[in-house]
Design a protein around this motif. Structure first.
Motif, mmCIF file in Angstrom:
data_model
loop_
_atom_site.group_PDB
_atom_site.id
_atom_site.type_symbol
_atom_site.label_atom_id
_atom_site.label_comp_id
_atom_site.label_asym_id
_atom_site.label_seq_id
_atom_site.Cartn_x
_atom_site.Cartn_y
_atom_site.Cartn_z
ATOM 1 N N UNK A 47 0.842 -1.201 0.000
ATOM 2 C CA UNK A 47 0.000 0.000 0.000
ATOM 3 C C UNK A 47 0.876 1.250 0.000
ATOM 4 N N UNK A 48 1.907 1.215 0.824
ATOM 5 C CA UNK A 48 2.812 2.355 0.928
ATOM 6 C C UNK A 48 3.469 2.695 -0.394
ATOM 7 N N UNK A 49 3.907 1.690 -1.118
ATOM 8 C CA UNK A 49 4.533 1.936 -2.426
ATOM 9 C C UNK A 49 3.531 2.529 -3.412
ATOM 10 N N UNK A 50 2.296 2.047 -3.367
ATOM 11 C CA UNK A 50 1.249 2.611 -4.233
ATOM 12 C C UNK A 50 1.003 4.079 -3.881
ATOM 13 N N UNK A 51 0.951 4.366 -2.591
ATOM 14 C CA UNK A 51 0.737 5.749 -2.137
ATOM 15 C C UNK A 51 1.882 6.636 -2.611
ATOM 16 N N UNK A 52 3.100 6.202 -2.365
ATOM 17 C CA UNK A 52 4.273 7.008 -2.727
ATOM 18 C C UNK A 52 4.320 7.302 -4.225
ATOM 19 N N UNK A 53 3.853 6.366 -5.028
ATOM 20 C CA UNK A 53 3.882 6.567 -6.484
ATOM 21 C C UNK A 53 2.887 7.638 -6.944
ATOM 22 N N UNK A 54 1.943 7.998 -6.093
ATOM 23 C CA UNK A 54 0.914 8.981 -6.449
ATOM 24 C C UNK A 54 1.221 10.393 -5.944
ATOM 25 N N UNK A 55 2.329 10.563 -5.238
ATOM 26 C CA UNK A 55 2.673 11.867 -4.666
ATOM 27 C C UNK A 55 3.531 12.649 -5.654
ATOM 28 N N UNK A 56 3.102 13.860 -5.971
ATOM 29 C CA UNK A 56 3.894 14.734 -6.845
ATOM 30 C C UNK A 56 5.160 15.172 -6.113
ATOM 31 N N UNK A 57 6.243 15.320 -6.865
ATOM 32 C CA UNK A 57 7.538 15.669 -6.260
ATOM 33 C C UNK A 57 7.520 17.009 -5.537
ATOM 34 N N UNK A 58 6.719 17.948 -6.024
ATOM 35 C CA UNK A 58 6.706 19.288 -5.433
ATOM 36 C C UNK A 58 5.630 19.461 -4.365
ATOM 37 N N UNK A 59 5.001 18.380 -3.963
ATOM 38 C CA UNK A 59 3.886 18.471 -3.030
ATOM 39 C C UNK A 59 4.342 18.368 -1.575
ATOM 40 N N UNK A 60 3.709 19.151 -0.736
ATOM 41 C CA UNK A 60 3.902 19.066 0.711
ATOM 42 C C UNK A 60 2.987 17.948 1.194
ATOM 43 N N UNK A 61 3.521 17.003 1.943
ATOM 44 C CA UNK A 61 2.773 15.794 2.303
ATOM 45 C C UNK A 61 2.355 15.828 3.773
ATOM 46 N N UNK A 62 1.049 15.703 3.979
ATOM 47 C CA UNK A 62 0.482 15.633 5.327
ATOM 48 C C UNK A 62 -0.228 14.291 5.450
ATOM 49 N N UNK A 63 0.281 13.450 6.335
ATOM 50 C CA UNK A 63 -0.311 12.128 6.537
ATOM 51 C C UNK A 63 -1.077 12.096 7.845
#
Length: 147
Positions: A47-63
């Motif tokens: 699941x984590x790998x799928x999630x990481x593949x959907x995050x844009x490089x320039x995005x600030x990530x809030x989990x």
């Protein structure tokens, strides 16, 4: 502000979907991505790998994580304002599945956010999150929605 919400699992309840979509339409610049949930805790890394593949490089990530920082609605609005002012307009929120988030996803996160020390179904968290993003925008725009 460009918002992306990556969540594990589908919201199957029609009523919840209607509420989520109601708030999402108010936000306007929102993208919602659903990741298939795995059947066991051993699938959390997948699941984590799928999630990481959907995050844009320039995005600030809030989990969203139970051990994350708790904020009230005004503090949340201020945080979003700070992020968009200092890091750019793209914010990705991540909602894990029933087994939580992988270590890799937490490591990628700029902020771990908790809505409570209680555990909630991820379908409800999606509704809570979308409403709070809408509320934050209302606060920042001095809209009377937040009283």
């Amino acid at each position: 502000m460009k918002v992306k919400i990556i969540s594990v699992g589908k919201v199957k309840d029609k009523g919840l979907n209607e509420l989520i979509n109601y708030y999402a339409k108010q936000i306007k610049t929102i993208e919602m991505v659903e990741i298939t949930d795995e059947a066991s805790i051993t699938g959390m890394e997948k699941e984590g790998q799928k999630i990481l593949s959907k995050i844009a490089k320039d995005s600030y990530v809030i989990s969203l994580a139970i051990e994350g920082k708790m904020l009230d609605s005004v503090e949340f609005a201020d945080t979003l304002d700070h992020v968009t002012t200092n890091f750019g307009p793209s914010i990705t929120f991540i909602i894990g599945g029933s087994f939580g988030l992988s270590h890799a996803v937490k490591e990628k996160s700029n902020l771990l956010l908790s809505f409570s020390k209680m555990t909630f179904p991820h379908q409800l968290m999606k509704l809570f999150l979308v409403e709070q993003i809408f509320r934050a925008q209302a606060i920042l725009n001095n809209h009377p929605y937040h009283k």
